[in-house]
Design an enzyme around this catalytic site. Structure first.
Site, PDB file in Angstrom:
ATOM      1  N   ASN A 118     -36.122  28.671 -23.410  1.00  0.00           N
ATOM      2  CA  ASN A 118     -36.849  27.536 -23.972  1.00  0.00           C
ATOM      3  C   ASN A 118     -36.070  26.248 -23.703  1.00  0.00           C
ATOM      4  OD1 ASN A 118     -38.655  25.963 -25.374  1.00  0.00           O
ATOM      5  ND2 ASN A 118     -38.363  26.951 -27.365  1.00  0.00           N
ATOM      6  N   SER A 164     -44.716  30.547 -36.901  1.00  0.00           N
ATOM      7  CA  SER A 164     -44.758  29.615 -35.765  1.00  0.00           C
ATOM      8  C   SER A 164     -45.655  30.164 -34.653  1.00  0.00           C
ATOM      9  CB  SER A 164     -43.349  29.302 -35.239  1.00  0.00           C
ATOM     10  OG  SER A 164     -42.795  30.405 -34.567  1.00  0.00           O
ATOM     11  N   SER A 199     -43.772  21.948 -32.718  1.00  0.00           N
ATOM     12  CA  SER A 199     -43.801  22.431 -34.102  1.00  0.00           C
ATOM     13  C   SER A 199     -43.774  21.289 -35.095  1.00  0.00           C
ATOM     14  CB  SER A 199     -42.592  23.335 -34.354  1.00  0.00           C
ATOM     15  OG  SER A 199     -42.769  24.546 -33.684  1.00  0.00           O
ATOM     16  N   HIS A 228     -46.919  25.223 -23.112  1.00  0.00           N
ATOM     17  CA  HIS A 228     -45.566  25.094 -23.644  1.00  0.00           C
ATOM     18  C   HIS A 228     -45.056  26.524 -23.812  1.00  0.00           C
ATOM     19  CE1 HIS A 228     -42.121  24.568 -26.054  1.00  0.00           C
ATOM     20  NE2 HIS A 228     -42.670  25.141 -27.114  1.00  0.00           N
ATOM     21  N   GLU A 274     -35.534  16.774 -28.881  1.00  0.00           N
ATOM     22  CA  GLU A 274     -35.293  17.141 -30.272  1.00  0.00           C
ATOM     23  C   GLU A 274     -33.849  17.608 -30.417  1.00  0.00           C
ATOM     24  OE1 GLU A 274     -37.377  20.800 -31.554  1.00  0.00           O
ATOM     25  OE2 GLU A 274     -38.344  20.714 -29.600  1.00  0.00           O
ATOM     26  N   LYS A 287     -50.118  35.169 -25.010  1.00  0.00           N
ATOM     27  CA  LYS A 287     -50.872  35.519 -26.221  1.00  0.00           C
ATOM     28  C   LYS A 287     -51.987  34.493 -26.459  1.00  0.00           C
ATOM     29  CE  LYS A 287     -47.025  37.454 -28.818  1.00  0.00           C
ATOM     30  NZ  LYS A 287     -46.417  37.567 -30.126  1.00  0.00           N
ATOM     31  N   CYS A 305     -41.314  19.870 -29.552  1.00  0.00           N
ATOM     32  CA  CYS A 305     -41.538  20.115 -28.124  1.00  0.00           C
ATOM     33  C   CYS A 305     -42.683  19.278 -27.560  1.00  0.00           C
ATOM     34  CB  CYS A 305     -41.804  21.591 -27.874  1.00  0.00           C
ATOM     35  SG  CYS A 305     -40.534  22.635 -28.574  1.00  0.00           S
TER      36      CYS A 305
HETATM   37  N1  CAA Z   1     -40.694  47.146 -25.399  1.00  0.00           N
HETATM   38  C1  CAA Z   1     -41.660  46.184 -25.245  1.00  0.00           C
HETATM   39  N2  CAA Z   1     -41.973  45.306 -26.235  1.00  0.00           N
HETATM   40  C2  CAA Z   1     -41.272  45.358 -27.384  1.00  0.00           C
HETATM   41  C3  CAA Z   1     -40.264  46.318 -27.604  1.00  0.00           C
HETATM   42  C4  CAA Z   1     -39.974  47.245 -26.555  1.00  0.00           C
HETATM   43  N3  CAA Z   1     -39.038  48.165 -26.661  1.00  0.00           N
HETATM   44  N4  CAA Z   1     -39.765  46.121 -28.847  1.00  0.00           N
HETATM   45  C5  CAA Z   1     -40.453  45.090 -29.380  1.00  0.00           C
HETATM   46  N5  CAA Z   1     -41.359  44.624 -28.507  1.00  0.00           N
HETATM   47  C6  CAA Z   1     -42.292  43.509 -28.663  1.00  0.00           C
HETATM   48  C7  CAA Z   1     -42.966  43.428 -30.006  1.00  0.00           C
HETATM   49  O1  CAA Z   1     -44.052  44.338 -30.120  1.00  0.00           O
HETATM   50  C8  CAA Z   1     -43.399  41.987 -30.029  1.00  0.00           C
HETATM   51  O2  CAA Z   1     -44.547  41.820 -29.242  1.00  0.00           O
HETATM   52  P1  CAA Z   1     -45.840  41.097 -29.827  1.00  0.00           P
HETATM   53  O3  CAA Z   1     -45.351  39.758 -30.350  1.00  0.00           O
HETATM   54  O4  CAA Z   1     -46.741  40.965 -28.654  1.00  0.00           O
HETATM   55  O5  CAA Z   1     -46.339  41.934 -30.925  1.00  0.00           O
HETATM   56  C9  CAA Z   1     -42.266  41.271 -29.279  1.00  0.00           C
HETATM   57  O6  CAA Z   1     -41.562  42.306 -28.577  1.00  0.00           O
HETATM   58  C10 CAA Z   1     -41.288  40.550 -30.183  1.00  0.00           C
HETATM   59  O7  CAA Z   1     -40.902  41.434 -31.186  1.00  0.00           O
HETATM   60  P2  CAA Z   1     -40.758  40.945 -32.690  1.00  0.00           P
HETATM   61  O8  CAA Z   1     -41.969  40.157 -33.098  1.00  0.00           O
HETATM   62  O9  CAA Z   1     -40.356  42.080 -33.534  1.00  0.00           O
HETATM   63  O10 CAA Z   1     -39.524  39.962 -32.482  1.00  0.00           O
HETATM   64  P3  CAA Z   1     -38.709  39.152 -33.534  1.00  0.00           P
HETATM   65  O11 CAA Z   1     -39.356  39.143 -34.866  1.00  0.00           O
HETATM   66  O12 CAA Z   1     -37.311  39.642 -33.473  1.00  0.00           O
HETATM   67  O13 CAA Z   1     -38.694  37.668 -32.919  1.00  0.00           O
HETATM   68  C11 CAA Z   1     -39.788  35.598 -32.464  1.00  0.00           C
HETATM   69  C12 CAA Z   1     -39.705  37.084 -32.133  1.00  0.00           C
HETATM   70  C13 CAA Z   1     -40.478  35.435 -33.814  1.00  0.00           C
HETATM   71  C14 CAA Z   1     -40.582  34.893 -31.387  1.00  0.00           C
HETATM   72  C15 CAA Z   1     -38.357  34.989 -32.548  1.00  0.00           C
HETATM   73  O14 CAA Z   1     -37.724  35.149 -31.309  1.00  0.00           O
HETATM   74  C16 CAA Z   1     -38.334  33.535 -32.943  1.00  0.00           C
HETATM   75  O15 CAA Z   1     -38.369  33.192 -34.125  1.00  0.00           O
HETATM   76  N6  CAA Z   1     -38.234  32.597 -31.926  1.00  0.00           N
HETATM   77  C17 CAA Z   1     -38.199  31.162 -32.183  1.00  0.00           C
HETATM   78  C18 CAA Z   1     -39.530  30.596 -32.623  1.00  0.00           C
HETATM   79  C19 CAA Z   1     -40.539  30.506 -31.517  1.00  0.00           C
HETATM   80  O16 CAA Z   1     -40.235  30.518 -30.342  1.00  0.00           O
HETATM   81  N7  CAA Z   1     -41.828  30.359 -31.895  1.00  0.00           N
HETATM   82  C20 CAA Z   1     -42.884  30.183 -30.944  1.00  0.00           C
HETATM   83  C21 CAA Z   1     -43.977  29.266 -31.467  1.00  0.00           C
HETATM   84  S1  CAA Z   1     -43.273  27.728 -32.046  1.00  0.00           S
HETATM   85  C22 CAA Z   1     -43.083  26.773 -30.622  1.00  0.00           C
HETATM   86  O17 CAA Z   1     -43.656  27.061 -29.617  1.00  0.00           O
HETATM   87  C23 CAA Z   1     -42.176  25.600 -30.683  1.00  0.00           C
HETATM   88  C24 CAA Z   1     -40.852  25.971 -30.100  1.00  0.00           C
HETATM   89  O18 CAA Z   1     -40.610  25.769 -28.920  1.00  0.00           O
HETATM   90  C25 CAA Z   1     -39.861  26.578 -30.970  1.00  0.00           C
END
Ligand code: CAA
Length: 390
Positions: free
Chosen positions: A275, A201, A308, A233, A79, A242, A111
């Site tokens: 990733n 996502s 996705s 993945h 991609e 998760k 992916c």
């Molecule tokens: N100690 C331990 N854990 C902590 C922490 C700390 N001090 N502070 C935060 N965390 C944890 C949070 O509790 C959270 O855990 P959970 O998800 O288990 O609740 C985790 O860290 C992440 O925190 P946030 O959710 O607040 O993080 P964020 O909003 O900044 O971003 C994300 C996380 C949404 C994955 C972002 O990185 C993102 O958008 N990534 C790209 C999209 C992605 O990877 N999506 C996955 C599914 S899509 C897919 O699989 C296709 C692909 O390849 C893209």
């Protein structure tokens, strides 16, 4: 007839950034990245690596002269392709010196691309049992500096030889899959960075997994006890965990323990690369096979692919007799240990380097890149590639 994975190659660029240091610079607690997201190091591609060179480097380590004779199809899943028209597979075909009478194409579904390629390869081998297919999954994951996706970037490629002599993993026939038109992650043709609805996502990944897992069980009658491990993945290593946790209660305490332990091992490489989109699932499989010394021959491994947009699939493979002899554990250990750490400032600089889009000529110093196959520059809107081994 058995069909499956005969060889697995892997490549990741020689530069990485430490996630603890990135967290400090982004004013977040390091544990958010290392535990919450589950990443330790993020691979940084220098300007001399793109999806073509990453794939070519991954394939170069596994494809020998006998393979070149037998490979009559090269399918490149990506991609982060470099051209809307010409397939990345053709560049790799040339860089590896594949048989001219082989087809070379590119497939895309986020992916899921490499999984689509593997399924196509299975069909091709069923019709042409003496042939082999080279499947490539290669990507550079880019969300942008200071974005929430930044901690889930990475770069790398996996190359698989699929044949009727699957020395590593025989792919079983049954699989379950699902398609649904959703906007969780996408990259319009004018953007070099992905757009993502992060939380959505994550939800969709889990929803796809649970629907597909139910469909798979119904189709096959198999259960958790039948699986030695499940590889996912891995956009980041916490994501697969998760999803796995949502089904663990279906098994016994022993199943839970086994699947959690094997899951952890299957994330070792991904945790240190980030990733790599379409190659991520296969990097996780490689991690499990190479890092877990005592996986028994005959074990069944589950594989969950998610791209996705979205398409997902669950399928399985059986570990073959003496499969460990066909792995490249030492080479991959060397690949990881020879990498160079860059500072966050250096990473930001590399991230912002771009190729000319006006037809001008640029030449790169490829001596700075230890990779065998590099992008050496551009001229007249054409990327120039070099295989240093030729
Ligand atoms: N100690 C331990 N854990 C902590 C922490 C700390 N001090 N502070 C935060 N965390 C944890 C949070 O509790 C959270 O855990 P959970 O998800 O288990 O609740 C985790 O860290 C992440 O925190 P946030 O959710 O607040 O993080 P964020 O909003 O900044 O971003 C994300 C996380 C949404 C994955 C972002 O990185 C993102 O958008 N990534 C790209 C999209 C992605 O990877 N999506 C996955 C599914 S899509 C897919 O699989 C296709 C692909 O390849 C893209």
């Amino acid at each position: 007839m058995k069909i499956g994975i005969e060889k697995i190659g892997f490549y990741t660029p020689h530069l990485y950034v430490d996630m603890n240091k990135l967290a400090v610079k982004r004013n977040v607690e390091p544990e958010k990245f290392t535990i919450g997201i589950g990443q330790e190091k993020m691979a940084i591609p220098p300007i001399t690596q793109d999806s073509v060179t990453l794939a070519a480097n991954a394939a170069f380590e596994i494809v020998d002269e006998k393979d070149k004779e037998a490979i009559d199809l090269c399918i490149f899943g990506t991609e982060s392709g470099i051209d809307h028209s010409k397939s990345a597979g053709i560049y790799v075909h040339h860089l590896l010196g594949l048989n001219p009478h082989a087809r070379a194409i590119e497939v895309k579904q986020a992916c899921y691309g490499a999984t689509a390629a593997i399924q196509m390869a299975k069909g091709h081998i069923a019709l042409n049992p003496t042939k082999k297919v080279l499947v490539l999954g290669s990507d550079i994951a880019r969300y942008g500096l200071n974005t929430s996706g930044e901690a889930t970037q990475g770069a790398g490629a996996v190359a698989l030889v699929i044949s009727a002599d699957p020395k590593i993993l025989e792919l079983e026939e049954q699989s379950a899959y699902l398609t649904s038109d959703i906007m969780d992650f996408w990259r319009p043709v004018y953007s070099d960075k992905a757009f993502v609805d992060g939380k959505y996502s994550n939800e969709q990944y889990i929803l796809f997994f649970s629907k597909i897992w139910e469909a798979y069980k119904e189709k096959t009658g198999l259960e958790l006890k039948d699986l030695e491990a499940i590889c996912f993945h891995l956009p980041y290593t916490k994501m697969g965990l998760k999803a796995l946790r949502t089904i663990l209660d279906e098994g016994t305490e022993e199943d839970k323990e086994r699947l959690l332990e094997n899951y952890k091992i299957s994330t070792t490489y991904n945790r240190n690369v980030g990733n790599i989109y379409t190659g991520s699932l296969y990097l996780s499989l490689l991690s499990l096979l190479e890092q877990k010394g005592d996986l028994k021959e005959g074990s069944r491994i589950g594989l969950f692919s998610y791209g996705s947009g979205a398409v997902g699939e669950f399928f399985t493979g059986i570990l073959q007799p003496n499969y460990r002899e066909y792995l490249r554990v030492d080479q991959h250990a060397e690949l990881f240990s020879s990498r160079t750490e860059v500072t966050v400032e250096e990473y930001e600089k590399v991230f912002q380097e771009t190729l000319p889009t006006d037809g001008s000529t640029i030449e790169f110093d490829i001596d700075k890149d230890p990779a065998k196959i590099c992008l050496s520059g551009m001229t007249d809107n054409m990327r120039q590639y070099v295989n240093k081994m030729n």
